[in-house]
Design an enzyme around this catalytic site. Structure first.
Site: not given
Ligand code: ADQ
Length: 739
Positions: A37, A390, A512
């Site tokens: 992201g 996310l 002062d």
């Molecule tokens: P994360 O703790 O990593 O991020 P999250 O925001 O949910 O948590 O992002 C996880 C990402 O990993 C998502 O884009 C998802 O699609 C991907 N993903 C999850 N499982 C997967 C899988 N099995 N295979 C491939 N991709 C997978 C940290 C913070 C969050 C915050 C983000 C962004 O902890 O709270 O939202 O940063 O700022």
């Protein structure tokens, strides 16, 4: 012209990891851009002009032989990235150690997992310095730097101290904990100061912003005005920017998957079988992290099946956990606990044709992820604590038909903007079970209505918009439009003033005391003059044709005790008493019988506001609140002001708001009137007046135009110049003595 300048200045993005995947097979090297992201959101920022991204490549120093390492760096540079060389020790102590064993658990309220190791803290500092070095090597005047996340909290200050004119933004991707948690951190001051090197600090939610400001106020005792922090000569802006996703990418992928028959993956075949069985599918996806509440979710699912047994064989939880930080012991423990729980619950409920939980511990390719999202009737996203989350947003983006229900934990930052989801407290199993039941029985119309609202918001505020908004705000933070201009005393002006001092024949120094010649102490009686100050003032006074005047709100007795045997002129009680030629005379004739009615009022404020006290002087009463809780003190000062305003007018009194003090005194006394009386005593051709307080503004107003007036501190003033601190005042005065 404009365009050219915009092109020349670049943005440097800095994060722990570069947005690249480097893989090495034997002697060949493959580098592919990562699709996360953040990488997507920053894409346009990164590729615009000559922007670069600074971070670690994922390969420890020394892991590749020289030739391959050079090749890797070359390829990394082609992607407009610059790698920060980190050793295995760095990774272990700074990343796995301090970042993931101290900061991560603490900021997510897992105090029992938090380890404060001095050696790891030092490694954290060392690695932040490594990052700073690389950034500084690539930094040019006019560039903007955007630093990301908790691994680099010290970096903004490290850059600012070397290049004060650089515009620096910082964004925290995880929660900022409440003051009560953050205060337990042994290096809390250093950490906050590190962050305050930025001009704009961004958080996901208003709550994190509020928590941060509260720590800044209480720990650093800085002045905060709405979301602006005054720090030295800078105004730092703090704001919330809820991070979005690449909405169109998920939406488009889902449309494609829904319409095109394609070769089916193993997963998809299983998912289709499942649909044929007419079971409802509940999905959860997370990194395998204790903040995500995975064991808790499994137990709550068990509670649901026990409470509503009619759903046995009718629902299935598909739980996808991505391996993460598996070198850290707590993560290994979590993995074991999850495996056991899944085994136990499946053992407890399974029938020949049904297993309640399908559990995958792996990372999935994007296509499979989309398949999961579109096949699920319900997404169950229930972290115990999460900066944003996310996955919740991605699930919504793939619901192209508008059906599906999102159950989301209130503890995820995302819940703040996803009100149409079913929001639950993940610690309540009842809440869990009832929401699941509600989701399973929710009419399609209601599902669609809720989805529509959610989708509309996510589509508009997508990740690109998020990045743009942040940078726009950073640009504004750089040149605060309505802020006053700080008139810092530069070395050139200083030289000029010192030069004049030496040329002139009748010299007056009006100084002062508190906050100008000495720093503030919690108790005013502790701010005694030190030997260095006596020496400095004695030597100034002994210069030919030089008169040193200390002009203060202090009472006559205190100044008599401190300076009674000195040659300097003293003005005390804000201008009531004058000490000249070792003789006290009253500049004003005053009554003080009003004190008896005001004192009891102040006492009630002292009783109700811990850390405050009354200072009684001959002609005034002062209520000090320097060590009180800043927020409580703020509301009490407003209250006190209201109470006093009605009383003072009729008594010829006025209220002075000083530096963390409110003082009540007779209206016809002021430092300005006293200054006037001093000015007519002689024909001065050199006047320098220095003060830090609001009451000193009266002196600045009274001196002639050609005089030099200097304010200590960088708040609004009528003085000509501003200077940082009492130390700097002493340094300036010292220069008057050097030929
Ligand atoms: P994360 O703790 O990593 O991020 P999250 O925001 O949910 O948590 O992002 C996880 C990402 O990993 C998502 O884009 C998802 O699609 C991907 N993903 C999850 N499982 C997967 C899988 N099995 N295979 C491939 N991709 C997978 C940290 C913070 C969050 C915050 C983000 C962004 O902890 O709270 O939202 O940063 O700022």
């Amino acid at each position: 012209m404009f365009k050219q300048i915009a092109f020349m200045n670049k943005t440097i993005i800095v994060s722990n990891r570069l947005p690249l995947q480097v893989s090495i097979q034997e002697d060949s090297l493959e580098i592919s851009p990562s699709v996360g992201g953040l990488a997507t959101g920053m894409k346009s920022v990164h590729t615009e002009g000559n922007g670069i991204w600074v971070g670690w490549s994922g390969i420890p120093e020394g892991a590749l032989h020289a030739e391959l390492s050079e090749k890797a760096n070359q390829r990394i540079r082609e992607e407009k990235c610059v790698s920060v060389p980190l050793t295995n020790d760095d990774i272990e102590e700074y990343y796995e150690g301090f970042s993931n064993r101290a900061l991560w658990p603490l900021f997510h309220y897992f105090m029992e997992y938090t380890e404060f190791e001095k050696q790891e803290w030092e490694a954290y500092r060392r690695v932040n310095e490594k990052f700073a070095k690389v950034v500084l090597e690539h930094l040019e005047d006019g560039d903007t730097v955007w630093v990301h996340d908790y691994q680099l909290l010290l970096l903004p200050q490290l850059i600012k101290q070397e290049k004060p004119n650089t515009t620096i933004g910082f964004f925290l991707h995880i929660p900022f904990p409440s003051y009560e948690i953050f205060r337990t951190f042994p290096w809390r001051k250093e950490m906050l100061k590190g962050m305050l090197g930025a001009d704009l600090l961004g958080f996901h939610t208003y709550d994190y912003e509020r928590h941060f400001l509260s720590s800044v106020k209480r720990i650093l005792r800085l002045d905060v005005n709405f979301n602006n922090i005054s720090y030295h000569d800078r105004i730092i802006k703090v704001d919330s920017f809820p991070m979005g996703i690449d909405y169109d990418k998920f939406y488009r992928a889902a449309v494609e998957h829904n319409s095109k028959p394609k070769e089916k993956s193993e997963l998809q075949k299983r998912l289709e079988e499942h649909t044929l069985e007419d079971k409802k599918l509940i999905l959860s996806i997370d990194r395998m992290d204790y903040t995500k509440g995975i064991p808790n979710r499994i137990k709550a699912f068990e509670y649901f099946l026990d409470t509503f047994p009619e759903y046995k064989e009718k629902v299935r939880l598909v739980m996808l956990a991505v391996p993460s930080r598996s070198n850290v012991p707590q993560y290994q423990k979590l993995k074991r606990e999850t495996d056991e729980l899944v085994g136990r619950i499946n053992g407890k409920f399974a029938t020949v044709s049904w297993t309640p939980i399908w559990y995958f511990y792996r990372s999935l390719p994007f296509d499979d992820l989309i398949d999961l999202y579109i096949s699920s009737d319900i997404a169950l996203i229930t972290p115990i604590r999460d900066g944003m989350n996310l996955v919740a947003k991605e699930y919504v983006a793939t619901r192209t038909k508008g059906n599906g229900v999102l159950i989301l934990s209130e503890m995820a930052g995302a819940s703040q903007e996803m009100n149409e989801a079913l929001l639950i407290n993940p610690n309540s199993f009842e809440d869990f079970a009832n929401s699941l039941k509600r989701a399973l029985t929710m009419p399609l119309k209601e599902q669609q209505k809720r989805m529509k609202f959610l989708q509309k918001r996510l589509k508009r505020y997508n990740v690109e918009k998020w990045a743009k908004e942040f940078l726009k705000s950073l640009e504004e933070a750089k040149q605060p439009k309505n802020a006053f201009v700080v008139k810092k005393l530069t070395s050139a002006y200083e030289k000029e003033i010192v030069g004049q001092f030496h040329q002139k024949k009748k010299r007056l120094l009006l100084l002062d005391y508190d906050g100008t010649l000495v720093g503030f102490k919690a108790n005013p009686q502790d701010a005694e003059p030190d030997q260095e100050l006596f020496d400095l003032l004695d030597r100034l006074q002994s210069q030919e044709n030089t008169r040193v005047v200390l002009i203060s709100g202090r009472d006559k007795e205190t100044f008599q005790r401190w300076f009674g045997d000195k040659e300097y002129t003293l003005v005390t009680d804000h201008g009531v008493w004058l000490y000249q030629d070792r003789n006290w005379t009253a500049l004003e004739r005053l009554k003080n019988d009003w004190m008896e009615s005001i004192r009891p009022i102040l006492e009630t404020f002292v009783d109700r506001t811990p850390g405050t006290f009354i200072e009684s002087k001959n002609y005034s009463l002062a209520w000090h609140y320097r060590t009180a809780d800043p927020e409580l003190a703020k509301s009490r000062t407003i209250e006190l002001n209201t109470v006093l305003t009605s009383m003072v007018a009729n008594n010829g009194l006025s209220i002075l708001k000083g530096n963390k003090v409110i003082e009540i005194k007779s209206s016809n006394v002021s430092k300005g009137r006293a200054t006037n009386q001093l000015l007519v005593q002689d024909d001065y051709d050199f006047i320098t007046v220095i003060g830090d307080d609001w009451t000193d503004e009266y002196m600045f107003e009274e001196v002639p135009n050609w005089a030099t007036s200097i304010k200590v501190g960088f708040t609004k003033t009528k003085a000509k110049y501003q200077i940082e601190s009492p130390e700097k005042v002493r340094q300036l005065l010292q220069k008057f003595l050097e030929n």
